[in-house]
Design an enzyme around this catalytic site. Structure first.
Site, PDB file in Angstrom:
ATOM      1  CG  HIS A 367      -2.072  -0.904   1.072  1.00 26.82           C
ATOM      2  ND1 HIS A 367      -3.191  -0.782   0.597  1.00 26.82           N
ATOM      3  CD2 HIS A 367      -2.022  -2.194   1.674  1.00 26.82           C
ATOM      4  CE1 HIS A 367      -4.026  -1.754   0.482  1.00 26.82           C
ATOM      5  NE2 HIS A 367      -3.156  -2.843   1.350  1.00 26.82           N
ATOM      6  CE  LYS A 559      -6.599  14.129  -0.165  1.00 26.32           C
ATOM      7  NZ  LYS A 559      -6.590  13.016  -1.050  1.00 26.32           N
ATOM      8  NE  ARG A 560      -4.023  10.412   9.584  1.00 19.43           N
ATOM      9  CZ  ARG A 560      -3.682   9.431  10.753  1.00 19.43           C
ATOM     10  NH1 ARG A 560      -4.542   8.635  10.852  1.00 19.43           N
ATOM     11  NH2 ARG A 560      -2.432   9.744  11.430  1.00 19.43           N
ATOM     12  CE  LYS A 565      -2.627  11.089   2.921  1.00 13.03           C
ATOM     13  NZ  LYS A 565      -3.182  10.027   1.862  1.00 13.03           N
ATOM     14  CB  THR A 667      -9.884   4.987  -1.327  1.00 11.46           C
ATOM     15  OG1 THR A 667      -9.602   5.391   0.035  1.00 11.46           O
ATOM     16  CG2 THR A 667      -9.495   3.853  -1.641  1.00 11.46           C
ATOM     17  CE  LYS A 671     -13.798   6.148   0.552  1.00  8.28           C
ATOM     18  NZ  LYS A 671     -12.916   6.420   1.803  1.00  8.28           N
TER      19      LYS A 671
HETATM   20  C1  26V Z   1       2.810   5.073   6.593  1.00 11.83           C
HETATM   21  C2  26V Z   1       4.013   5.760   6.955  1.00 11.83           C
HETATM   22  C3  26V Z   1       4.629   5.441   8.014  1.00 11.83           C
HETATM   23  C4  26V Z   1       5.998   6.061   8.269  1.00 11.83           C
HETATM   24  C5  26V Z   1       5.742   7.626   7.996  1.00 11.83           C
HETATM   25  C6  26V Z   1       5.304   7.806   6.616  1.00 11.83           C
HETATM   26  C7  26V Z   1       4.141   6.997   6.353  1.00 11.83           C
HETATM   27  C8  26V Z   1       3.229   7.527   5.185  1.00 11.83           C
HETATM   28  C9  26V Z   1       2.075   6.721   4.969  1.00 11.83           C
HETATM   29  C10 26V Z   1       1.861   5.415   5.618  1.00 11.83           C
HETATM   30  C11 26V Z   1       0.863   4.502   5.195  1.00 11.83           C
HETATM   31  C12 26V Z   1       1.018   3.365   4.547  1.00 11.83           C
HETATM   32  C13 26V Z   1       0.039   2.504   4.348  1.00 11.83           C
HETATM   33  C14 26V Z   1      -1.291   2.956   3.899  1.00 11.83           C
HETATM   34  O1  26V Z   1      -2.087   3.330   4.549  1.00 11.83           O
HETATM   35  N1  26V Z   1      -1.530   3.087   2.531  1.00 11.83           N
HETATM   36  C15 26V Z   1      -2.489   3.817   1.818  1.00 11.83           C
HETATM   37  O2  26V Z   1      -3.417   2.882   1.289  1.00 11.83           O
HETATM   38  C16 26V Z   1      -4.596   3.199   0.819  1.00 11.83           C
HETATM   39  C17 26V Z   1      -5.330   1.792   0.288  1.00 11.83           C
HETATM   40  O3  26V Z   1      -4.601   1.187  -0.567  1.00 11.83           O
HETATM   41  C18 26V Z   1      -4.236   4.019  -0.358  1.00 11.83           C
HETATM   42  O4  26V Z   1      -5.421   4.337  -1.104  1.00 11.83           O
HETATM   43  C19 26V Z   1      -3.355   5.097   0.002  1.00 11.83           C
HETATM   44  O5  26V Z   1      -2.814   5.690  -1.281  1.00 11.83           O
HETATM   45  C20 26V Z   1      -2.026   4.636   0.672  1.00 11.83           C
HETATM   46  O6  26V Z   1      -1.378   5.881   1.240  1.00 11.83           O
END
Ligand code: 26V
Length: 825
Positions: A367, A559-560, A565, A667, A671
Site C-alpha cells: 500500500h 484525508k490524513r 498529500k 480512495t 468517493k
Molecule cells: C505510513 C507511513 C509510516 C512512516 C511515515 C510515513 C508513512 C506514510 C504513509 C503510511 C501509510 C502506509 C499504508 C497506507 O495506509 N497506505 C494507503 O493505502 C490506501 C489503500 O490502498 C491507499 O489508497 C493510499 O494511497 C495509501 O497511502
C-alpha cells in the site's frame, strides 16, 4: 404467542413496519430496561441497533451453515485495521429496510436522524488502508464470497481530534463506552499466544528432529464477532477481532508470596496488547508493542483457521485449498513464519510440506512506496520476542537466497544483499516486505501507476525473479455506504432513472449519459447538490460556528494530513487568492468555500503545523471584510468515516494534489467523484485511472509527472529559484513567513516555510504555478453552471470502475481463485 403478529411475522425477524415497531419497543424495554419517556438517545440507538442486528443473525447462521456444508473455499483478510464507520444505517441499507425504518419511526414519533447520529463509529484504523478493508468486507459479502476478516479489537481506536486555538489536540476514543451492540463476544473462542522464552530441539516418537518453543509469557486472545451483511443478499460474513487478556487473571504464585503488584502488572501487560491503535505515519522502529500486536492477532487468526479446517478434514494437507489469506500490507506478514511453525512444530509436518502449503496460502498487498513506511524490526527485538520465528525466517531466507543465487548465477548487482529478508546493516533487521514477498504466491499494488512503480523500484528485484507474481488490483470503494447511505437524494434520482441495478453493478451508471442534454434532469442534479451543500453548511455553522454560502464552490480536501498529500499547496493557493483580493478588492472571483479535514499523527510535527496554518489562514480570511462573500476557509475537526459521509456528497471540487508517485492509490478521490465532484489532481495513484475513465475534459490536471518528480529528485531542484521567479508565490510565502496569520509571531511557521524553500522532497513550489493556473481554470469553469453540471454528471456516469465490487471481482479471479456461494434462507 406474544412474539407473533396476526400475519405471523416474528418480532425478531419480521420486516414489516409492524414487526419493526414491536421489535424496537421490545428491545428498548427488555434490553435497555427503559420506557420511551425515560430513554436516552443512546437507549433509543441501542434498541434500534438490536432490532437490525436480530434480523442479521439468522442470515449469519445460515451463511455459516451453507459455507460449512459446501466446504466452501474461504478468503481470510488479515488486517491490523478496519475503519468500519457507523453500522446502523449501513446495515439498514444492505438489508433493504431503510424506508421502512423511516416509516416505522415516524409512526412511533422517533427521530431516526438522531438515532443514526448517536452511533459512535468504531475507528479501528488510520485512513485509507483501514477503510479499504471495510469496503472490501462489504463487497465480499455482497458478491457472496465466503470471507472472514481478522483483526484486533482495539479498546481505543484512532484518537478524537479537537482543535484548540488552531492546534490539533488529541482525546482518547470512546467507541466502547456506551456498549457495542454489533459484536458478539465468544468467550469459548480463546487461543493462547506465546512471547519470548527459548526453543528446544528434541527427537520425537517418530525418530525425527523437532523443535519446541517454550515461551516466557502466554497471552490469551478472545474472539469478538461482528456480522457483515451483503447488500440485497442473505450472505452475512464474519469480522472476527481479537482482544488480549491475561492467560491467568491472577498469578497466584506471585500473590501468595505477597507480590500482589507483580500479579496485577502481568495482567495489565497482557491487556495492553489490544489496548490502542498505533497512529500511522510513525516509523515502527523499536515499537515493541506493535510487533506484539501483529503477532498476537495473526497467531490467533491462523489457529482459528486451523481449527476450522480440522472440523471438516482429518489433516491440514489441504489447508491452502480451504483458505486463501490476504495480507493487508506487511502488518500481518509474521503469518508466514507462524504458519510454518504451527504446521511443523505443532502439527509435525516436514519443512517441505509445510512450505508448500504456506507459500500457496498467502497473497500480499503493498500500500505504499514511501521508504520510511516499509516495516523492519531489529533482530534483537525479534530474537527476544519471537525466537522460534526468527529461526524459521533464517531458514526461509537461506533457501530463498540459494534460489536467488541460482537465478542470477553470479551475484552481480547485489541481488542477494537487496533481496535478503535480513538487512545486515545497522545491527540487523528483518525486512517485512521481503518476507511477505517470499512467503506469498501473489503480490499486488493498488493502482496501475503504483504497481508499475513497485515493479520498477521497491520490488524490482522480485519482479525480475518472478515476472508473473506482481499484478495490479486498483482499489475501489463501496457505493452502498458512499452513495446510497450518504447521498440519498442523488441515489433516489439515479434509481428513478436507471432502476436499482446500479447499486450492485456500478457500471450501469453509464446510463446517465442519456440525460446530459435533459434540462429538467440537469436542474434536478443541481438542486440535489445544493441541498446537500446546504445541509453541510448548516452543520458547520452549528458545530464549528462558521457560516458559509451554500451556492459558493465547495472545494474539499479531506484525508490524513501529510506533506506528500500537500495540504499546504492548497493553502498557498488560498493565500494567493487572498493577496489578489487585497490588491484589487473589486476583482472578480467565483465565491469559494475551502473545506479541510484530517488528522495528523501525534508525533508528526510538520503535519500538526499544517493544521495550525489552515486554521490561522481561516481566521484571517473569514474575518476580513474585503474578502467577505468571496472566500471562506473551514477546518472540520475529527474527520472520520461518519463525518466523511456528510462531506463527500457536498463537494464541487475534489483536491487530489499529492506529489506524483507518492499516493499509492487514494480512495477519497473515488468517493468524491462518485458524488459528482470534479477532481483537481496530479497524475498520481488512481487519479490517473479516474481521469482516463471520466475523460480528460472532465478533470482538472496539473503538475509534474512521477517521472519528472523522480528526475528532479535525482538531479536536485532549487525551490528558491522558483520562489524568486514567481511574484505571486513569493508574496504568498512572505505573508505566511511574516507572521501575518499569527498575530505577528514570525517563528511559528518558519519550519514549514524553510522546508518549502530549502529541501522539499514533496516539490510543492515546483507545482505551485501549474496548480494556481489550473485553479484559475476551475474558477472560470464553475461560472458556466450548465457545463459544470454536465461534467459532474459525467464523473458519476463513468465512475463504475471504482466500485469495490470490481476490485473484489479482480481479486477473486486473478488472485484468490474463488467463486460465489449464495445463501438461501
Ligand atoms: C505510513 C507511513 C509510516 C512512516 C511515515 C510515513 C508513512 C506514510 C504513509 C503510511 C501509510 C502506509 C499504508 C497506507 O495506509 N497506505 C494507503 O493505502 C490506501 C489503500 O490502498 C491507499 O489508497 C493510499 O494511497 C495509501 O497511502
Amino acid at each position: 404467542m406474544q412474539n407473533k403478529t396476526t400475519n405471523n411475522e416474528h418480532t425478531r425477524t419480521g420486516l414489516t413496519i409492524d414487526a419493526l415497531e414491536r421489535a424496537y419497543n421490545d428491545n428498548l424495554f427488555y434490553l435497555q430496561g427503559r420506557s420511551y419517556e425515560f430513554s436516552s438517545a443512546n437507549d433509543r440507538y441501542m434498541a434500534a441497533a438490536y432490532t437490525v442486528r436480530d434480523r442479521m443473525l439468522e442470515r449469519w447462521i445460515k451463511s455459516a451453515q451453507t459455507y460449512k456444508q459446501q466446504c466452501a473455499r474461504t478468503v481470510c483478510y488479515l488486517s491490523a485495521e478496519y475503519l468500519l464507520g457507523p453500522h446502523l444505517g449501513n446495515n439498514m441499507i444492505n438489508m433493504g429496510i431503510m424506508e421502512k425504518a423511516y416509516e416505522a419511526s415516524e409512526k412511533m414519533g422517533l427521530d431516526i436522524e438522531e438515532i443514526l447520529e448517536t452511533e459512535v463509529e468504531p475507528g479501528l484504523g488510520n485512513g485509507g488502508l483501514g477503510r479499504l478493508a471495510a469496503c472490501y468486507m462489504d463487497s465480499l459479502a455482497t458478491l457472496q464470497i465466503p470471507a472472514i476478516g481478522y483483526g484486533i479489537r482495539y479498546e481505543f481506536g484512532i484518537f478524537d481530534q479537537l482543535i484548540v486555538d488552531g492546534w490539533q489536540v488529541e482525546r482518547s476514543d470512546t467507541w466502547l463506552h456506551n456498549g457495542n451492540p454489533w459484536e458478539l463476544p465468544r468467550p469459548k473462542l480463546r487461543f493462547g499466544v506465546g512471547f519470548g522464552g527459548y526453543t528446544e530441539h528434541y527427537t520425537g516418537d517418530d525418530g525425527n528432529l523437532h523443535v519446541r518453543w517454550v515461551p516466557e509469557l502466554v497471552v490469551n486472545g478472545m474472539a469478538y464477532d461482528t456480522p457483515i451483511l451483503g447488500y440485497g443478499v442473505n450472505n452475512t460474513n464474519l469480522l472476527r477481532l481479537w482482544k488480549a487478556e491475561a492467560a491467568k487473571s491472577f498469578d497466584f504464585q506471585a500473590f501468595n508470596v505477597g507480590d500482589y503488584y507483580e500479579a496485577v502488572r502481568a495482567k495489565i501487560e497482557a491487556e495492553n496488547i489490544s489496548k490502542v491503535l498505533y497512529p500511522n505515519n510513525e516509523p515502527d522502529a523499536g515499537k515493541e508493542l506493535r510487533l506484539k500486536q501483529q503477532y498476537f492477532f495473526v497467531s490467533c487468526s491462523l489457529k482459528d483457521m486451523i481449527r476450522l479446517n480440522l472440523r471438516g478434514a482429518d489433516s491440514l494437507d489441504h489447508f491452502h485449498e480451504k483458505f486463501t489469506v490476504q495480507l493487508n500490507d506487511t502488518h500481518p506478514a509474521i503469518a508466514v513464519p507462524e504458519l510454518m511453525r504451527l504446521l511443523m512444530d505443532e502439527h509435525h509436518m516436514t519443512w517441505d510440506k509445510a512450505w508448500d502449503i504456506t507459500h500457496r496460502c498467502f497473497a500480499y498487498t503493498n500500500h505504499t512506496l514511501l521508504p520510511e513506511a516499509l516495516e523492519t524490526w531489529s533482530l534483537k527485538l525479534f530474537q527476544r520476542l519471537l525466537p522460534r520465528h526468527l529461526e524459521i525466517i533464517y531458514e526461509i531466507n537461506k533457501r530463498f537466497l540459494d534460489d536467488v543465487r541460482m537465478h542470477f548465477l553470479t551475484d552481480d548487482g547485489g541481488h542477494v544483499e537487496r533481496m535478503s529478508i535480513i538487512d545486515e546493516k545497522g545491527g540487523g533487521h528483518v525486512r517485512m516486505a521481503n518476507l511477505a514477498c517470499v512467503g506469498s504466491y501473489a503480490i499486488n499494488g493498488v493502482a496501475e501507476l503504483h504497481t508499475e512503480l513497485l515493479k520498477s523500484t521497491v520490488l524490482k528485484d522480485f519482479h525480475e525473479l518472478w515476472p508473473d507474481k506482481i499484478s495490479n488490483v486498483t482499489n475501489g470503494v463501496t457505493p452502498r455506504r458512499f452513495m446510497v447511505l450518504s447521498n440519498p437524494g442523488l441515489s433516489a434520482l439515479l434509481t428513478e432513472k436507471l432502476g436499482t441495478g446500479w447499486i450492485r453493478d456500478l457500471n450501469q451508471l453509464q446510463g446517465l449519459e442519456r440525460f446530459l442534454e435533459d434540462d429538467e434532469f440537469c436542474h434536478r442534479w443541481r438542486k440535489i447538490k445544493i441541498a446537500v451543500k446546504r445541509d453541510l453548511a448548516d452543520w458547520m455553522e452549528k458545530n464549528i460556528g462558521i457560516r458559509v454560502d451554500a451556492s459558493s464552490l465547495f472545494d474539499i480536501q479531506v484525508k490524513r494530513i501529510h506533506e506528500y498529500k500537500r495540504q499546504h499547496l492548497n493553502l498557498l493557493h488560498i493565500v494567493t487568492l487572498y493577496n489578489r483580493i487585497k490588491l484589487d478588492p473589486g476583482i472578480d472571483i467565483s465565491p469559494r468555500t475551502f473545506i479541510f479535514g484530517g488528522k495528523a499523527a501525534p508525533s508528526y510535527l510538520m503535519a500538526r503545523l499544517i493544521i495550525k496554518l489552515i486554521n490561522a489562514v481561516a481566521d484571517v480570511v473569514n474575518n476580513d471584510p474585503d474578502v467577505a462573500g468571496r472566500i471562506k476557509v473551514v477546518f472540520v475537526p475529527d474527520f472520520g468515516v461518519k463525518r466523511g459521509q456528510r462531506i463527500f456528497p457536498a463537494a464541487d471540487l475534489s483536491e487530489q494534489i499529492s506529489t506524483a508517485g507518492m499516493e499509492a492509490s487514494g480512495t477519497g478521490n473515488m468517493k468524491l467523484s462518485m458524488n459528482g465532484a470534479l477532481t483537481i489532481g496530479t497524475l498520481d495513484g488512481a487519479n490517473i485511472e479516474i481521469r482516463e475513465q471520466v475523460g480528460q475534459e472532465n478533470f482538472f490536471l496539473f503538475g509534474l509527472t512521477a517521472e519528472q518528480v523522480a528526475e528532479k529528485s535525482r538531479n536536485g531542484f532549487n525551490p528558491s529559484d522558483i520562489y524568486h521567479a514567481d511574484p505571486e508565490l513569493k508574496a504568498a510565502i512572505d505573508l505566511i513567513d511574516s507572521g501575518f496569520f499569527c498575530h505577528g509571531e514570525t517563528k511559528i511557521f518558519q519550519p514549514l516555510v524553510n522546508k518549502l524553500l530549502q529541501r522539499d522532497p514533496f516539490m510543492v513550489l515546483a507545482d505551485y504555478r501549474s496548480y494556481v493556473n489550473c485553479q484559475d481554470g476551475v474558477d472560470q469553469a464553475f461560472r458556466d453552471t450548465e457545463h459544470w453540471t454536465r461534467m459532474s454528471i459525467l464523473n458519476v456516469a463513468r465512475i463504475g470502475k471504482f466500485s469495490s465490487d470490481r476490485s473484489i471481482r479482480d481479486y477473486c479471479s486473478n488472485i484468490w481463485n474463488i467463486t460465489a456461494v449464495p445463501v438461501e434462507l
